[in-house]
Design a protein around this motif. Structure first.
Motif, mmCIF file in Angstrom:
data_model
loop_
_atom_site.group_PDB
_atom_site.id
_atom_site.type_symbol
_atom_site.label_atom_id
_atom_site.label_comp_id
_atom_site.label_asym_id
_atom_site.label_seq_id
_atom_site.Cartn_x
_atom_site.Cartn_y
_atom_site.Cartn_z
ATOM 1 N N MET A 178 15.314 -78.765 55.350
ATOM 2 C CA MET A 178 15.000 -77.549 54.606
ATOM 3 C C MET A 178 13.679 -77.046 55.165
ATOM 4 S SD MET A 178 17.502 -77.131 52.547
ATOM 5 C CE MET A 178 16.898 -75.882 51.453
ATOM 6 N N LEU A 179 13.699 -75.831 55.697
ATOM 7 C CA LEU A 179 12.531 -75.274 56.363
ATOM 8 C C LEU A 179 12.123 -73.958 55.717
ATOM 9 C CD1 LEU A 179 13.805 -75.735 60.020
ATOM 10 C CD2 LEU A 179 12.202 -77.213 58.821
ATOM 11 N N ARG A 180 10.844 -73.749 55.651
ATOM 12 C CA ARG A 180 10.304 -72.479 55.180
ATOM 13 C C ARG A 180 9.789 -71.754 56.419
ATOM 14 N NH1 ARG A 180 10.544 -69.485 50.695
ATOM 15 N NH2 ARG A 180 8.630 -68.407 50.231
ATOM 16 N N ILE A 181 10.465 -70.670 56.792
ATOM 17 C CA ILE A 181 10.103 -69.917 57.992
ATOM 18 C C ILE A 181 9.896 -68.467 57.606
ATOM 19 C CG2 ILE A 181 10.820 -69.223 60.308
ATOM 20 C CD1 ILE A 181 12.636 -71.703 60.341
ATOM 21 N N ARG A 182 8.684 -67.992 57.796
ATOM 22 C CA ARG A 182 8.322 -66.598 57.518
ATOM 23 C C ARG A 182 8.759 -66.127 56.142
ATOM 24 N NH1 ARG A 182 7.983 -64.012 63.424
ATOM 25 N NH2 ARG A 182 7.018 -65.858 64.222
ATOM 26 N N GLY A 183 8.463 -66.959 55.154
ATOM 27 C CA GLY A 183 8.723 -66.581 53.774
ATOM 28 C C GLY A 183 10.132 -66.822 53.269
ATOM 29 N N VAL A 222 11.162 -79.231 64.677
ATOM 30 C CA VAL A 222 12.437 -78.629 64.266
ATOM 31 C C VAL A 222 12.189 -77.210 63.764
ATOM 32 C CG1 VAL A 222 14.322 -78.737 62.571
ATOM 33 C CG2 VAL A 222 13.601 -80.808 63.765
ATOM 34 N N GLY A 223 11.129 -77.035 62.987
ATOM 35 C CA GLY A 223 10.797 -75.708 62.470
ATOM 36 C C GLY A 223 10.480 -74.713 63.571
ATOM 37 N N THR A 226 13.528 -69.623 52.998
ATOM 38 C CA THR A 226 13.942 -71.015 53.104
ATOM 39 C C THR A 226 15.286 -71.077 53.819
ATOM 40 O OG1 THR A 226 12.803 -71.526 51.046
ATOM 41 C CG2 THR A 226 14.445 -73.104 51.785
ATOM 42 N N HIS A 227 15.366 -71.965 54.799
ATOM 43 C CA HIS A 227 16.581 -72.108 55.602
ATOM 44 C C HIS A 227 17.017 -73.563 55.610
ATOM 45 C CE1 HIS A 227 16.154 -68.095 57.427
ATOM 46 N NE2 HIS A 227 14.862 -68.358 57.380
ATOM 47 N N ARG A 228 18.328 -73.783 55.568
ATOM 48 C CA ARG A 228 18.912 -75.100 55.804
ATOM 49 C C ARG A 228 19.242 -75.147 57.287
ATOM 50 N NH1 ARG A 228 21.995 -78.077 51.530
ATOM 51 N NH2 ARG A 228 23.101 -78.787 53.359
ATOM 52 N N CYS A 229 18.662 -76.083 57.986
ATOM 53 C CA CYS A 229 18.854 -76.181 59.426
ATOM 54 C C CYS A 229 19.489 -77.528 59.762
ATOM 55 C CB CYS A 229 17.506 -76.022 60.132
ATOM 56 S SG CYS A 229 17.611 -76.078 61.918
ATOM 57 N N ALA A 230 20.759 -77.504 60.152
ATOM 58 C CA ALA A 230 21.446 -78.718 60.580
ATOM 59 C C ALA A 230 21.069 -78.984 62.031
ATOM 60 C CB ALA A 230 22.945 -78.541 60.444
ATOM 61 N N VAL A 231 20.706 -80.227 62.331
ATOM 62 C CA VAL A 231 20.241 -80.591 63.676
ATOM 63 C C VAL A 231 21.087 -81.762 64.176
ATOM 64 C CG1 VAL A 231 18.248 -81.285 65.063
ATOM 65 C CG2 VAL A 231 17.910 -79.886 63.026
ATOM 66 N N SER A 232 21.637 -81.621 65.375
ATOM 67 C CA SER A 232 22.443 -82.696 65.962
ATOM 68 C C SER A 232 21.544 -83.869 66.351
ATOM 69 C CB SER A 232 23.197 -82.190 67.189
ATOM 70 O OG SER A 232 22.300 -81.981 68.267
ATOM 71 N N HIS A 233 22.155 -85.028 66.506
ATOM 72 C CA HIS A 233 21.390 -86.209 66.889
ATOM 73 C C HIS A 233 20.804 -86.060 68.291
ATOM 74 C CE1 HIS A 233 22.282 -88.867 63.466
ATOM 75 N NE2 HIS A 233 23.261 -87.997 63.315
ATOM 76 N N GLU A 234 21.510 -85.390 69.181
ATOM 77 C CA GLU A 234 20.990 -85.159 70.536
ATOM 78 C C GLU A 234 19.729 -84.306 70.488
ATOM 79 O OE1 GLU A 234 25.301 -85.938 70.546
ATOM 80 O OE2 GLU A 234 24.166 -84.318 69.628
#
Length: 87
Positions: free
Chosen positions: A18-23, A59-60, A25-33
């Motif tokens: 869960m990221l807060r980017i420029r005001g 990640v952000g 909130t985004h859910r960002c799925a990240v692969s293991h690679e």
């Protein structure tokens, strides 16, 4: 409140931040690679909390780059190819 969780996304195991980017909130799925590439240069002397914070920051930054290049949309899963295009 959990700041990351492991989920299955389209038959893939990934981690969601869960990221807060420029005001916003985004859910960002990240692969293991992609996580491996982001964590590859972390200082091994960091304790777990500091390493997690550094990784989440990376990640952000990658997610912010994707948002700027992708007309305000994150990909369904942030993959290694997304990181390589940001470099």
């Amino acid at each position: 409140m959990h700041t990351s969780e492991r989920i299955w996304h389209e038959d893939r195991d990934c981690t969601v931040f869960m990221l807060r980017i420029r005001g916003s909130t985004h859910r960002c799925a990240v692969s293991h690679e992609a996580l491996y590439l982001l964590a590859q240069t972390l200082d091994p002397r960091l304790d777990r909390v500091d390493a997690y914070i550094a990784l989440k920051r990376r990640v952000g930054l990658a997610a912010r780059d994707c948002l700027e290049r992708g007309a305000g949309m994150l990909p369904p899963v942030l993959e290694a190819r997304h990181l390589q295009s940001a470099a």
